[in-house]
Design a protein around this motif. Structure first.
Motif, PDB file in Angstrom:
ATOM      1  N   LEU A 163       0.864  -1.190   0.000  1.00 62.39           N
ATOM      2  CA  LEU A 163       0.000   0.000   0.000  1.00 62.39           C
ATOM      3  C   LEU A 163       0.896   1.235   0.000  1.00 62.39           C
ATOM      4  O   LEU A 163       1.904   1.269   0.703  1.00 62.39           O
ATOM      5  CB  LEU A 163      -0.882  -0.012   1.255  1.00 62.39           C
ATOM      6  CG  LEU A 163      -1.808   1.193   1.458  1.00 62.39           C
ATOM      7  CD1 LEU A 163      -2.926   1.197   0.406  1.00 62.39           C
ATOM      8  CD2 LEU A 163      -2.428   1.164   2.864  1.00 62.39           C
ATOM      9  N   VAL A 164       0.510   2.247  -0.795  1.00 61.06           N
ATOM     10  CA  VAL A 164       1.218   3.531  -0.776  1.00 61.06           C
ATOM     11  C   VAL A 164       0.325   4.528  -0.045  1.00 61.06           C
ATOM     12  O   VAL A 164      -0.870   4.604  -0.332  1.00 61.06           O
ATOM     13  CB  VAL A 164       1.506   4.029  -2.213  1.00 61.06           C
ATOM     14  CG1 VAL A 164       2.206   5.380  -2.192  1.00 61.06           C
ATOM     15  CG2 VAL A 164       2.335   2.998  -2.981  1.00 61.06           C
ATOM     16  N   ILE A 165       0.882   5.256   0.929  1.00 61.75           N
ATOM     17  CA  ILE A 165       0.109   6.306   1.602  1.00 61.75           C
ATOM     18  C   ILE A 165       0.720   7.659   1.247  1.00 61.75           C
ATOM     19  O   ILE A 165       1.919   7.878   1.432  1.00 61.75           O
ATOM     20  CB  ILE A 165       0.102   6.113   3.140  1.00 61.75           C
ATOM     21  CG1 ILE A 165      -0.570   4.787   3.504  1.00 61.75           C
ATOM     22  CG2 ILE A 165      -0.605   7.277   3.833  1.00 61.75           C
ATOM     23  CD1 ILE A 165      -0.674   4.513   4.996  1.00 61.75           C
ATOM     24  N   LEU A 166      -0.118   8.551   0.728  1.00 61.49           N
ATOM     25  CA  LEU A 166       0.349   9.864   0.286  1.00 61.49           C
ATOM     26  C   LEU A 166      -0.119  10.941   1.261  1.00 61.49           C
ATOM     27  O   LEU A 166      -1.315  11.102   1.495  1.00 61.49           O
ATOM     28  CB  LEU A 166      -0.202  10.160  -1.110  1.00 61.49           C
ATOM     29  CG  LEU A 166       0.150   9.119  -2.178  1.00 61.49           C
ATOM     30  CD1 LEU A 166      -0.611   9.400  -3.465  1.00 61.49           C
ATOM     31  CD2 LEU A 166       1.660   9.119  -2.423  1.00 61.49           C
ATOM     32  N   GLY A 167       0.834  11.680   1.821  1.00 62.85           N
ATOM     33  CA  GLY A 167       0.493  12.730   2.787  1.00 62.85           C
ATOM     34  C   GLY A 167       0.630  14.121   2.196  1.00 62.85           C
ATOM     35  O   GLY A 167       1.027  14.273   1.029  1.00 62.85           O
ATOM     36  N   PRO A 190      -1.757  -0.104  -5.089  1.00 66.62           N
ATOM     37  CA  PRO A 190      -2.904   0.600  -4.518  1.00 66.62           C
ATOM     38  C   PRO A 190      -2.430   1.735  -3.605  1.00 66.62           C
ATOM     39  O   PRO A 190      -1.404   1.602  -2.947  1.00 66.62           O
ATOM     40  CB  PRO A 190      -3.624  -0.479  -3.696  1.00 66.62           C
ATOM     41  CG  PRO A 190      -2.640  -1.567  -3.493  1.00 66.62           C
ATOM     42  CD  PRO A 190      -1.593  -1.464  -4.553  1.00 66.62           C
ATOM     43  N   PHE A 191      -3.170   2.840  -3.597  1.00 66.19           N
ATOM     44  CA  PHE A 191      -2.764   3.947  -2.730  1.00 66.19           C
ATOM     45  C   PHE A 191      -3.956   4.543  -1.987  1.00 66.19           C
ATOM     46  O   PHE A 191      -5.108   4.421  -2.409  1.00 66.19           O
ATOM     47  CB  PHE A 191      -2.050   5.042  -3.535  1.00 66.19           C
ATOM     48  CG  PHE A 191      -2.998   5.943  -4.291  1.00 66.19           C
ATOM     49  CD1 PHE A 191      -3.508   7.104  -3.722  1.00 66.19           C
ATOM     50  CD2 PHE A 191      -3.407   5.620  -5.575  1.00 66.19           C
ATOM     51  CE1 PHE A 191      -4.392   7.932  -4.412  1.00 66.19           C
ATOM     52  CE2 PHE A 191      -4.294   6.431  -6.279  1.00 66.19           C
ATOM     53  CZ  PHE A 191      -4.789   7.587  -5.692  1.00 66.19           C
ATOM     54  N   LEU A 192      -3.594   5.209  -0.894  1.00 64.37           N
ATOM     55  CA  LEU A 192      -4.545   5.967  -0.084  1.00 64.37           C
ATOM     56  C   LEU A 192      -3.939   7.344   0.133  1.00 64.37           C
ATOM     57  O   LEU A 192      -2.725   7.458   0.216  1.00 64.37           O
ATOM     58  CB  LEU A 192      -4.645   5.371   1.311  1.00 64.37           C
ATOM     59  CG  LEU A 192      -5.531   4.199   1.605  1.00 64.37           C
ATOM     60  CD1 LEU A 192      -5.369   3.847   3.079  1.00 64.37           C
ATOM     61  CD2 LEU A 192      -6.983   4.577   1.326  1.00 64.37           C
ATOM     62  N   LYS A 227      -6.501   3.182  -9.012  1.00 63.15           N
ATOM     63  CA  LYS A 227      -5.571   2.652  -7.995  1.00 63.15           C
ATOM     64  C   LYS A 227      -5.892   3.188  -6.602  1.00 63.15           C
ATOM     65  O   LYS A 227      -5.272   2.807  -5.627  1.00 63.15           O
ATOM     66  CB  LYS A 227      -4.117   3.030  -8.343  1.00 63.15           C
ATOM     67  CG  LYS A 227      -3.722   2.818  -9.783  1.00 63.15           C
ATOM     68  CD  LYS A 227      -3.748   1.361 -10.167  1.00 63.15           C
ATOM     69  CE  LYS A 227      -3.385   1.114 -11.616  1.00 63.15           C
ATOM     70  NZ  LYS A 227      -4.116   1.887 -12.612  1.00 63.15           N
ATOM     71  N   CYS A 228      -6.849   4.123  -6.528  1.00 62.43           N
ATOM     72  CA  CYS A 228      -7.201   4.732  -5.238  1.00 62.43           C
ATOM     73  C   CYS A 228      -8.116   3.786  -4.462  1.00 62.43           C
ATOM     74  O   CYS A 228      -9.165   3.382  -4.955  1.00 62.43           O
ATOM     75  CB  CYS A 228      -7.889   6.072  -5.470  1.00 62.43           C
ATOM     76  SG  CYS A 228      -8.472   6.826  -3.948  1.00 62.43           S
ATOM     77  N   VAL A 229      -7.722   3.442  -3.242  1.00 62.01           N
ATOM     78  CA  VAL A 229      -8.543   2.510  -2.461  1.00 62.01           C
ATOM     79  C   VAL A 229      -9.137   3.203  -1.222  1.00 62.01           C
ATOM     80  O   VAL A 229      -9.325   2.579  -0.185  1.00 62.01           O
ATOM     81  CB  VAL A 229      -7.754   1.233  -2.082  1.00 62.01           C
ATOM     82  CG1 VAL A 229      -7.451   0.424  -3.333  1.00 62.01           C
ATOM     83  CG2 VAL A 229      -6.468   1.556  -1.331  1.00 62.01           C
ATOM     84  N   ALA A 230      -9.439   4.504  -1.386  1.00 60.85           N
ATOM     85  CA  ALA A 230     -10.004   5.275  -0.266  1.00 60.85           C
ATOM     86  C   ALA A 230     -11.250   4.606   0.309  1.00 60.85           C
ATOM     87  O   ALA A 230     -11.462   4.623   1.522  1.00 60.85           O
ATOM     88  CB  ALA A 230     -10.329   6.695  -0.736  1.00 60.85           C
TER      89      ALA A 230
END
Ligand code: ADP
Ligand code: MG
Length: 536
Positions: free
Chosen positions: A175-179, A201-203, A218-221
């Motif tokens: 998982l990629v988390i973008l801040g 996948p990213f959040l 790819k957004c798994v919000a």
């Protein structure tokens, strides 16, 4: 007036706190700090709310304060602060100083600008006592000062990049988390390339939204809880493991999760939990180098993977969960239906400012961002009252750089109250901000049904009225009447749609759309109780 004469863009606001919010949003949007200029004593103290918010958010900001003349210090001067303003400001600053003489002012200004931008961004404060401000010296007596150069780009240690890539290559549930660090560092090109090339996948965190579009496949919000809980490897890009990310700990995260952390700030490494790899670097080169290695290895986390199937299933299930609420258009309205119908009309590229408890939280999931730095909210400090200041900054930013873009400011009725009088500033500068007030006649989730009905029948506030109650269906839109203009009062979806469409056509003045929703409207039931679930 001297500042205007020098050709610096001056905006006069109504309260130092809101001015300080606006100046820091300029810093976040552009990377160059806005300056907040305040009077001594109460003026600076009002600004502390803003300074604390910028410092906690890691946004660059310069605050300049006048202060009592030095020969009035300690004897009760007009608007004098005790202890001195520099001492009082220091806890909210990276750098706080009072130039000892006029000759030293340019040196301190350069240092203040440099320190608020370099490394992890933050706040600088410069203090100018009255006697310094009124002293005259010939210009040639002031030493020449170089301007603060752009911050150096910090490159990662190649070994850490190799180690990070090795871990990602072996991940089963990555998982990629973008801040908002990824947003602030303008790393969208590199991050988008990583996601597009690897299919990871990213959040996004609230203000990390838009670094990669919320509409990306790819957004798994919509599977946030599941993704956080089950991921075995997390690439953490410009985000801290604080309350926003549940401290990175169980039960919200797998206790065995391997964190690959990218941050410019060495002191942030291994904070809350030990990272598998800690990469001290600017986000752009670190992400680009990881992408290069993964590309060379032909890494592709295809949608046939079990992890993707799980995430897609969760996303679809959760989307269905809100659908019923979003389609329920019978008044009194709920949050979900209001946001769903606003989202349908909003231009994809608009800047969304949002605050208020439920308004902000539900709006985060229901209003999408396609672009980075296009969502501003209560942030890491959870500050309510930032909305109008942020919206003013965003509107000035658009006027200057992207005139066709719209700013929409979605406020809870309680949140709007903190800085509501800045509406005059907005009218004065002809800023076409669209303020939508999602009005549940109360703070946070309002009141339950019985209390609400009881209050409606008696109409009085008593000693037992819940503290979350505000005046019922207040006509906030009529604040525009003060300027011989009209706002919109809406209780139905068609009214919201018509007003919003009209507001989007308006380019020289603000619109206020007051949307009355049910005082008993709330969030859909959550799996975890808010904030309290991590055992520290
Ligand atoms: P969020 O609230 O979105 O989780 P945070 O404010 O907690 O984001 O974290 C942002 C992080 O980004 C901070 O730890 C900060 O040091 C880091 N950061 C800021 N600018 C850069 C940059 N240019 N490169 C790498 N990291 C950065
Ligand atoms: Mg409210």
């Amino acid at each position: 007036m001297a500042i205007q004469t020098a050709g610096i863009h001056y905006i006069g606001m109504r309260n130092e706190q809101a001015a300080c919010y606006a100046a820091q949003a300029i810093g976040y949007l552009t990377g160059t700090p806005g300056v907040c200029l305040v009077v001594s004593g109460p003026g600076l103290i009002h600004a502390f709310g803003g300074m604390a918010n910028a410092q906690v958010n890691c946004w660059p900001l310069l605050v300049i304060g006048g202060s009592v003349a030095q020969d009035h210090e300690g004897i009760g001067g007009f608007q004098e602060c005790v202890p001195t303003q520099v001492e009082l400001a220091r806890p909210y600053c990276k750098y706080a100083a009072r130039p000892a003489s006029i000759h030293l002012i340019p040196m301190h200004v350069e240092k203040a600008m440099r320190l608020c931008k370099y490394g992890r961004p933050g706040v600088s404060y410069l203090d100018f006592p009255g006697n310094l401000l009124t002293t005259l010296v010939p210009e040639e007596a002031i030493p020449k000062q170089y301007l603060c150069p752009e911050p150096p780009l910090i490159y990662p240690n190649p070994r850490s990049i190799e180690e990070a890539s090795r871990i990602l290559l072996g991940a089963q549930r990555p998982l990629v988390i973008l801040g908002k660090g990824a947003a602030y560092s303008k790393a969208e090109r590199e991050v988008r390339e990583l996601i597009e090339n690897t299919n990871l996948p990213f959040l996004a965190t609230p203000m990390g939204k838009g670094v990669v579009s919320d509409n990306s496949t790819k957004c798994v919000a919509s599977a946030r809880s599941h993704a956080l809980q089950k991921a075995d490897v997390i690439l953490l890009v410009g985000a801290r493991l604080n309350w926003i990310l549940h401290f990175g700990r169980p039960p919200r995260f797998d206790p065995e999760v391997k964190i690959i952390q990218i941050d410019i700030n060495a002191e942030e490494m291994h904070n809350s939990i030990k990272s598998a790899v800690a990469i001290q670097s600017d986000i752009k080169p670190a992400v680009a180098q990881i992408t290069d290695i993964l590309k060379a290895k032909r890494f592709n986390f295809g949608s046939d993977k079990q992890w993707w199937k799980e995430l897609k299933l969760k996303c679809d299930g959760n989307k269905k969960g809100v659908e019923a609420l979003a389609m329920d258009t019978t008044p009194p309205l709920n949050y979900y239906t209001v946001f769903h119908h606003i989202q349908e009309i909003l231009p994809k590229n608009c800047i969304i400012v949002s605050e208020g408890a439920n308004t902000m939280d539900i709006g985060r999931a229901m209003l999408f961002n396609d672009l980075p730095r296009h969502r501003l909210d209560a942030g890491t400090f959870g500050t309510m009252g930032v909305g109008l200041g942020f919206a003013i900054a965003a509107a000035l930013y658009c006027r200057h750089y992207e005139p066709s873009k719209k700013v929409i400011c979605v406020e809870g009725d309680s949140a709007f109250g903190f800085s509501g009088m800045e509406i005059e500033t907005i009218v004065r500068y002809k800023l076409p901000i669209i303020i939508v007030i999602v009005n549940n006649s109360g703070i946070y989730s309002g009141v339950d049904k019985e209390i609400f009905e009881e209050m409606q029948s008696s109409g009085d506030v008593t000693q037992t009225t819940p503290p979350t109650v505000l005046s019922f269906a207040t006509r906030y839109e009529s604040m525009l009447n003060m300027f011989d203009r009209k706002g919109y009062f809406c209780t139905t979806i068609p009214e919201i749609q018509t007003s919003l469409k009209e507001a989007l056509e308006t380019n020289d003045r603000p619109s206020v759309i007051n949307v009355i929703i049910s005082p008993t409207a709330d969030r859909k039931p959550q799996t975890f109780t808010w904030l309290t679930e991590s055992k520290l």
